[in-house]
Design a protein around this motif. Structure first.
Motif: not given
Length: 279
Positions: A81-90, A92-98, A136-143
């Motif tokens: 992803p580009d930087q903005k997309e990566a910032k958005r992805e992480i 959202n991941f933190k919110k799902r994890l919480a 692991e289930k909350q990270w949907k973009r890769g490994h």
């Protein structure tokens, strides 16, 4: 070394989890003279000093909030992803994890860094223990890769790695990440205490308190880039499963970390400061 008129040598002590870190140094704040400091430090010296102190701060946070068995997680992307997309992805991941931690009745503590410069975009996170499948289930973009925090209870080397990973990235003008790391708001913030000491204390061999031992790898003497005066740092680790001390009882609470000196305070030409990291 004789004490300067009106100046002081201080010992800063911070209890963080099973560790106690100590810094013995000359207090620039106590010198009432209007002179410039002894040294006009180079850009590299300022960066090195700031990185060293960022590592110290991050080590305290890790040691105060995480224990053996908590996770160091690395998250990578299948498609870059580009930087903005990566910032958005992480984010959202933190919110799902919480939300998952809340469902499980657990407190979610985390510290996260994002690296753009040396490798493909990826994220490092230290996070409280939960079943790895939940994360692991909350990270949907890769490994995703898991490593359990070790039994040392001193995560200084991991903090050093985090700071090293982002030391170049955070100084890039177009970088989306403006901080060295992000952290959950529920982290315990270690309290730093400051005491006035005799200058001779600087040259004494560090001695461990009862129930602690000196971590010899952390004993470091070096010349401060602004004062030109040697200072001493070291850490000690509890030898007991439950640390004897939760907070240092002596001295006054440090309200401001004077380690990061701004250009106006050290009388450096402002035009030469492009890209300097004043935290």
């Amino acid at each position: 070394m004789k004490n300067k008129s009106g100046s002081k040598f201080i010992r800063e002590t911070c209890v963080a989890g099973a560790t106690i870190d100590v810094t013995i140094k000359y207090s620039m704040a106590s010198d009432n003279s209007k002179r410039a400091p002894k040294h006009n430090p180079s850009r590299e010296a300022v960066i090195k000093n700031n990185d060293r102190n960022a590592t110290k701060k991050l080590t305290r946070l890790m040691n105060a909030n995480f224990v053996p068995g908590d996770w160091h997680v690395i998250m990578t992307y299948a498609s870059v992803p580009d930087q903005k997309e990566a910032k958005r992805e992480i984010s959202n991941f933190k919110k799902r994890l919480a939300r998952e931690f809340k469902k499980a009745g657990k407190e979610c503590k985390w510290i996260e860094v994002t690296e753009y410069e040396n490798h493909r975009i990826h994220h490092h996170m230290v996070v409280s223990y939960i079943d790895p499948e939940v994360i692991e289930k909350q990270w949907k973009r890769g490994h995703i890769h898991f490593t359990a925090l070790d039994r040392t209870r001193n995560y200084r080397k991991l903090a050093e790695y985090f700071v090293k990973e982002t030391s170049k990235t955070m100084r890039q003008p177009g970088n989306e990440t403006k901080k060295r790391w992000s952290a959950s708001r529920n982290l315990t913030r270690p309290i730093i205490k400051r005491e006035i000491i005799m200058p001779s204390t600087l040259y004494e061999k560090p001695r461990a308190l009862k129930g602690y031992e000196i971590d010899e790898d952390t004993v470091r003497r070096y010349e401060h880039p602004f004062t030109g005066i040697e200072q001493l740092e070291y850490m000690m680790i509890s030898t007991d499963p439950v640390p004897r001390l939760k907070q240092w009882r002596k001295g006054s609470v440090v309200e401001r970390d004077e380690t990061y000196r701004r250009a106006t305070e050290i009388q450096i030409d402002m035009q030469s400061l492009d890209g300097w990291d004043f935290v």
